[in-house]
Design a protein around this motif. Structure first.
Motif, PDB file in Angstrom:
ATOM      1  N   ALA A  14       0.826  -1.207   0.000  1.00 18.10           N
ATOM      2  CA  ALA A  14       0.000   0.000   0.000  1.00 18.10           C
ATOM      3  C   ALA A  14       0.863   1.262   0.000  1.00 18.10           C
ATOM      4  O   ALA A  14       0.575   2.223  -0.715  1.00 18.10           O
ATOM      5  N   THR A  15       1.935   1.247   0.781  1.00 21.52           N
ATOM      6  CA  THR A  15       2.839   2.405   0.844  1.00 21.52           C
ATOM      7  C   THR A  15       3.533   2.618  -0.498  1.00 21.52           C
ATOM      8  O   THR A  15       3.627   3.748  -0.989  1.00 21.52           O
ATOM      9  N   ALA A  16       4.002   1.533  -1.087  1.00 19.76           N
ATOM     10  CA  ALA A  16       4.690   1.637  -2.376  1.00 19.76           C
ATOM     11  C   ALA A  16       3.736   2.128  -3.459  1.00 19.76           C
ATOM     12  O   ALA A  16       4.101   2.986  -4.277  1.00 19.76           O
ATOM     13  N   LEU A  17       2.519   1.608  -3.470  1.00 23.96           N
ATOM     14  CA  LEU A  17       1.533   2.056  -4.459  1.00 23.96           C
ATOM     15  C   LEU A  17       1.172   3.523  -4.256  1.00 23.96           C
ATOM     16  O   LEU A  17       1.000   4.267  -5.226  1.00 23.96           O
ATOM     17  N   GLU A  18       1.072   3.952  -3.000  1.00 24.22           N
ATOM     18  CA  GLU A  18       0.793   5.362  -2.721  1.00 24.22           C
ATOM     19  C   GLU A  18       1.952   6.237  -3.204  1.00 24.22           C
ATOM     20  O   GLU A  18       1.743   7.324  -3.748  1.00 24.22           O
ATOM     21  N   LEU A  19       3.184   5.757  -3.016  1.00 25.87           N
ATOM     22  CA  LEU A  19       4.359   6.481  -3.494  1.00 25.87           C
ATOM     23  C   LEU A  19       4.320   6.631  -5.015  1.00 25.87           C
ATOM     24  O   LEU A  19       4.510   7.727  -5.543  1.00 25.87           O
ATOM     25  N   VAL A  20       4.032   5.548  -5.708  1.00 29.13           N
ATOM     26  CA  VAL A  20       3.946   5.598  -7.169  1.00 29.13           C
ATOM     27  C   VAL A  20       2.860   6.576  -7.614  1.00 29.13           C
ATOM     28  O   VAL A  20       3.073   7.398  -8.505  1.00 29.13           O
ATOM     29  N   GLN A  21       1.696   6.508  -6.976  1.00 28.09           N
ATOM     30  CA  GLN A  21       0.598   7.406  -7.324  1.00 28.09           C
ATOM     31  C   GLN A  21       0.993   8.861  -7.080  1.00 28.09           C
ATOM     32  O   GLN A  21       0.687   9.743  -7.888  1.00 28.09           O
ATOM     33  N   SER A  22       1.698   9.130  -5.985  1.00 28.18           N
ATOM     34  CA  SER A  22       2.145  10.494  -5.685  1.00 28.18           C
ATOM     35  C   SER A  22       3.123  11.003  -6.729  1.00 28.18           C
ATOM     36  O   SER A  22       3.051  12.168  -7.143  1.00 28.18           O
ATOM     37  N   VAL A  23       4.034  10.154  -7.171  1.00 28.70           N
ATOM     38  CA  VAL A  23       5.000  10.544  -8.207  1.00 28.70           C
ATOM     39  C   VAL A  23       4.264  10.842  -9.516  1.00 28.70           C
ATOM     40  O   VAL A  23       4.557  11.828 -10.194  1.00 28.70           O
ATOM     41  N   ILE A  24       3.291  10.000  -9.861  1.00 27.02           N
ATOM     42  CA  ILE A  24       2.511  10.228 -11.086  1.00 27.02           C
ATOM     43  C   ILE A  24       1.769  11.560 -11.002  1.00 27.02           C
ATOM     44  O   ILE A  24       1.755  12.337 -11.958  1.00 27.02           O
ATOM     45  N   GLU A  25       1.153  11.842  -9.865  1.00 24.28           N
ATOM     46  CA  GLU A  25       0.440  13.108  -9.689  1.00 24.28           C
ATOM     47  C   GLU A  25       1.396  14.297  -9.772  1.00 24.28           C
ATOM     48  O   GLU A  25       1.054  15.334 -10.356  1.00 24.28           O
ATOM     49  N   LEU A  26       2.596  14.159  -9.203  1.00 26.31           N
ATOM     50  CA  LEU A  26       3.606  15.212  -9.270  1.00 26.31           C
ATOM     51  C   LEU A  26       4.002  15.473 -10.720  1.00 26.31           C
ATOM     52  O   LEU A  26       4.064  16.628 -11.158  1.00 26.31           O
ATOM     53  N   HIS A  27       4.245  14.415 -11.478  1.00 24.61           N
ATOM     54  CA  HIS A  27       4.608  14.572 -12.888  1.00 24.61           C
ATOM     55  C   HIS A  27       3.470  15.207 -13.678  1.00 24.61           C
ATOM     56  O   HIS A  27       3.709  16.060 -14.544  1.00 24.61           O
ATOM     57  N   GLY A  28       2.241  14.803 -13.390  1.00 25.21           N
ATOM     58  CA  GLY A  28       1.082  15.382 -14.065  1.00 25.21           C
ATOM     59  C   GLY A  28       0.962  16.876 -13.808  1.00 25.21           C
ATOM     60  O   GLY A  28       0.689  17.654 -14.725  1.00 25.21           O
TER      61      GLY A  28
END
Length: 189
Positions: free
Chosen positions: A45-59
């Motif tokens: 869950a933490t890793a998936l949240e990290l990935v989602q946060s990076v994607i949102e940052l890039h967006g």
């Protein structure tokens, strides 16, 4: 994507070679699948949240870049040129920031492949786009020859998926088969 050419008979056939961006995308997908299989639910869950946060940052960064381009003289031209690159276009699609809708991108793909089809006595037109499903009508040799499915697969599908990788399905209709057959009946009065 880069392309290399092979000669088959007298015809030159372009073979797509995966780009560095394509290879990186495949790597990301493999890592995400591996992450989904992690044993510890909290770590997953933490890793998936990290990935989602990076994607949102890039967006968010891409959105600022788009806003800057549109706000400066010549910026729209630069943006249009950048979108011709498959990697850039795919990142814009990933973040739902691509300025062109699916139908516009499909039409661009058809225009790109049209000279090839016409050189072989055929053509195609867009019959419609609905929920990612693209319907085409094939005309001439491309619609009636036995190799029409091969023509569609190799030429039209490649061009359309390159222009619009978010297409879910392509359905081709033979335009000649849709025309009512001429009747040989004679009307008697």
């Amino acid at each position: 994507m880069a392309a290399s050419a092979d000669v088959i008979g007298e015809q030159i056939v372009e073979a797509r070679v995966p780009s560095a961006g394509h290879a990186q995308t495949e790597r990301v997908e493999k890592l995400a699948a591996k992450l989904e299989q992690a044993n510890d639910p909290e770590t997953r869950a933490t890793a998936l949240e990290l990935v989602q946060s990076v994607i949102e940052l890039h967006g968010a960064a891409l959105q600022k870049l788009i806003d800057s381009c549109v706000a400066t003289p010549g910026g729209e031209r630069i943006l249009e040129e950048a979108l011709r690159d498959d990697l850039v276009a795919s990142m814009f699609l990933l973040h739902s920031l691509h300025p062109d809708d699916l139908e516009t991108r499909v039409l661009r793909g058809i225009e790109a492949v049209r000279p090839y089809l016409q050189s072989h006595g055929g053509d195609c037109e867009l019959a419609g786009v609905d929920n990612g499903i693209v319907r085409l009508r094939l005309h001439g040799s491309c619609g009636s020859c036995p190799s029409s499915s091969l023509t569609l697969k190799n030429a039209v599908e490649d061009a359309l998926y390159q222009a619009a990788p978010d297409i879910r399905e392509i359905i081709a209709e033979n335009a000649a088969a849709m025309q009512p057959a001429a009747s040989n009946l004679v009307m008697i009065k």
